[in-house]
Design a protein around this motif. Sequence first.
Motif, PDB file in Angstrom:
ATOM      1  N   TYR A 149      -6.708   2.541  13.003  1.00 20.10           N
ATOM      2  CA  TYR A 149      -6.783   3.247  11.726  1.00 20.10           C
ATOM      3  C   TYR A 149      -6.181   4.644  11.826  1.00 20.10           C
ATOM      4  O   TYR A 149      -5.599   5.157  10.898  1.00 20.10           O
TER       5      TYR A 149
ATOM      6  N   ALA B 200      -6.684  12.790  -0.460  1.00 22.01           N
ATOM      7  CA  ALA B 200      -7.664  11.874   0.148  1.00 22.01           C
ATOM      8  C   ALA B 200      -7.211  10.430  -0.059  1.00 22.01           C
ATOM      9  O   ALA B 200      -7.328   9.592   0.847  1.00 22.01           O
ATOM     10  N   VAL B 201      -6.665  10.131  -1.234  1.00 21.90           N
ATOM     11  CA  VAL B 201      -6.122   8.789  -1.479  1.00 21.90           C
ATOM     12  C   VAL B 201      -5.002   8.488  -0.480  1.00 21.90           C
ATOM     13  O   VAL B 201      -4.939   7.418   0.112  1.00 21.90           O
TER      14      VAL B 201
ATOM     15  N   VAL C 185      -6.542   7.794   3.019  1.00 20.33           N
ATOM     16  CA  VAL C 185      -7.277   6.527   3.111  1.00 20.33           C
ATOM     17  C   VAL C 185      -6.322   5.340   3.099  1.00 20.33           C
ATOM     18  O   VAL C 185      -6.403   4.449   3.945  1.00 20.33           O
ATOM     19  N   THR C 186      -5.378   5.328   2.164  1.00 20.38           N
ATOM     20  CA  THR C 186      -4.453   4.192   2.120  1.00 20.38           C
ATOM     21  C   THR C 186      -3.580   4.144   3.364  1.00 20.38           C
ATOM     22  O   THR C 186      -3.280   3.069   3.870  1.00 20.38           O
TER      23      THR C 186
ATOM     24  N   TYR D 274       3.239   2.081  -1.789  1.00 22.27           N
ATOM     25  CA  TYR D 274       3.574   2.679  -3.092  1.00 22.27           C
ATOM     26  C   TYR D 274       2.507   3.686  -3.519  1.00 22.27           C
ATOM     27  O   TYR D 274       2.827   4.793  -3.953  1.00 22.27           O
ATOM     28  N   ILE D 275       1.241   3.311  -3.405  1.00 20.57           N
ATOM     29  CA  ILE D 275       0.171   4.228  -3.815  1.00 20.57           C
ATOM     30  C   ILE D 275       0.096   5.396  -2.821  1.00 20.57           C
ATOM     31  O   ILE D 275      -0.144   6.538  -3.192  1.00 20.57           O
TER      32      ILE D 275
ATOM     33  N   ILE E 286      -5.542   2.546   6.209  1.00 23.09           N
ATOM     34  CA  ILE E 286      -5.702   1.094   6.099  1.00 23.09           C
ATOM     35  C   ILE E 286      -4.375   0.376   6.338  1.00 23.09           C
ATOM     36  O   ILE E 286      -4.335  -0.696   6.933  1.00 23.09           O
TER      37      ILE E 286
ATOM     38  N   LEU F 117       0.828  -1.208   0.000  1.00 22.81           N
ATOM     39  CA  LEU F 117       0.000   0.000   0.000  1.00 22.81           C
ATOM     40  C   LEU F 117       0.860   1.255   0.000  1.00 22.81           C
ATOM     41  O   LEU F 117       0.447   2.318  -0.426  1.00 22.81           O
TER      42      LEU F 117
END
Lengths: 240, 73, 231
Positions: free
Chosen positions: A111, A94-95, A98-99, A47-48, A102, A45
């Motif tokens: 979280y 936002a990405v 969120v990542t 990486y993103i 998680i 995760l």
Amino acid sequence: MEYTENRNFWLRVMTYVSAFLLVAATIMSFTYPGAERSMGEVQRLFYIHLGSFFGSFLTFSVAVVAGIYYLRTRDNKWDRLEASSVEIGLGLSAVTIVTGAIWARPTWGTYWTWDPRLTTIAIMWLTYAAYLFLRSAIEDPERKRRFAAVYAIIAFSSVILTIVIIRVRPDVIHPTVAGPSTTSADVRGEFNVTPRIRDTVFFNIFTYCVLSAVLTWHRIRIENKSDFIQERKLSILGNM
Amino acid sequence: MPDTLDYMITGYALGLALVALIIFSIWWRYRSLKADEAALARLEQDIRESAPVKTAQPKPEPASEKADVAEAL
Amino acid sequence: MKDNQRFVTSYWRVVLLVARKDLRAEIRGRELISSMFLFAFLAVVIFSFALELDREARENSVAGVLWVTIIFSGMLGLARSMAVEKDKGSLDALLIAPVHRSALFYGKALANLLFTLVIALLLMVLLTVLFNISLFVWQVLVVLVLGCIGFTVSGTLVSSMSVYARARETLLPIMLLPVILPVLISAVRASGALLAGLKAEDWLPWMQLLALVDVVFLIITYFLFDYVVEE
């Protein structure tokens, strides 16, 4: 303003390139580096997460430069660039959030923690959300552009804070990949950066930077088109 | 090695879904602008065709027609 | 040399003039301070009910209660003072004065700073009585001044933009709170650590961060205020 055929062609090419890059980067993150030993698959995760953060960092930096240029030249194109890049940056960060959340669940067991890094990125997101709110709340268009440029410049301080805080606060549990840090590696969920992991990270960062630029370009085209349509509407009403 | 595959899948699904959402919103707005533009072109066409008629008949209730056009926009 | 000197004196005179104008209006009317203080008083009472504080919880939360109340009641004052300025147009006469616009800004910020400081000091007395914790440590007073400077400087700039908006009462907190969060966080941490009697290494970094944020805000606003009050 109507786009020329040449411009549309280049935008299309860039769109295909970024779509290809995004697919390639995602496949690369799944296959190229092996799974990490202490965290398992969830480490991918990362990486993103890092890629989208750098994408949003790029757009926010563009927004502050565009804001300064707008205040100096009063050319509306800078204002359009500024508003468009803030919007794309807000989506990409936002990405990131969120990542990150998680990833944190299996690694830190929760979280969200009020770690300085997480706090500052939340502040950053809220600041830019307020920017969009400001744009929608002021009616006079000239004043709206001027105030938005001023606020975009102030808001960039939150981006700087996000980047700096990880290196200066001793109680940060967020991993640092490059550069100095003041906490020990094992509490933060850090990992050994193998050459394969490093290549994937760089490729992802590159991909998301290209992606954010292309998305911003598309967003500017929408802005241009809607201005153009507005002008035509007014001219019809004026002719009657 | 802990089994954290589920988290990775959720993370990527949500992250890429957000990216898709950005792309979708841009596409959607562009599409509705294109529809606007097409409607506008039709309207301009209509006005160009009806213009000679309008000059022949002096002032056929200009106020209400203006309101109609404004509503259509 | 002489011209330069005259410019300097007139710059500071404008700052003091603007601040004095606000203070005089306040001394005559007293509506800003009294409404801010009433709000702060209510907020403290509500906090102590809502959090159901015992002795230990009070000690842990007093810094947070202090700062959140200062900032909310300060925001009330900022919105009010800027709205009055805009509706009466009393700054317009000064805008044509041959002096850098930032003088007006600093004058306005100085007046707002004084109001906020008065509220903050009253609030400290109130909390000392109601929470039975002595807040009067000299380092806390330093933090108080630094925090209020950061808050009023950024708040004056942001509120001079938000008064032009359609929903100015809602826009001000939305725009201002994220900007001043660095001030709020470092002020709460610094004063919390001071009141808990911790060592210097626990509160000094936060105090330094607070001072840094203040300096950054003072510099940024100097350049940006010109663009806000252009017309």
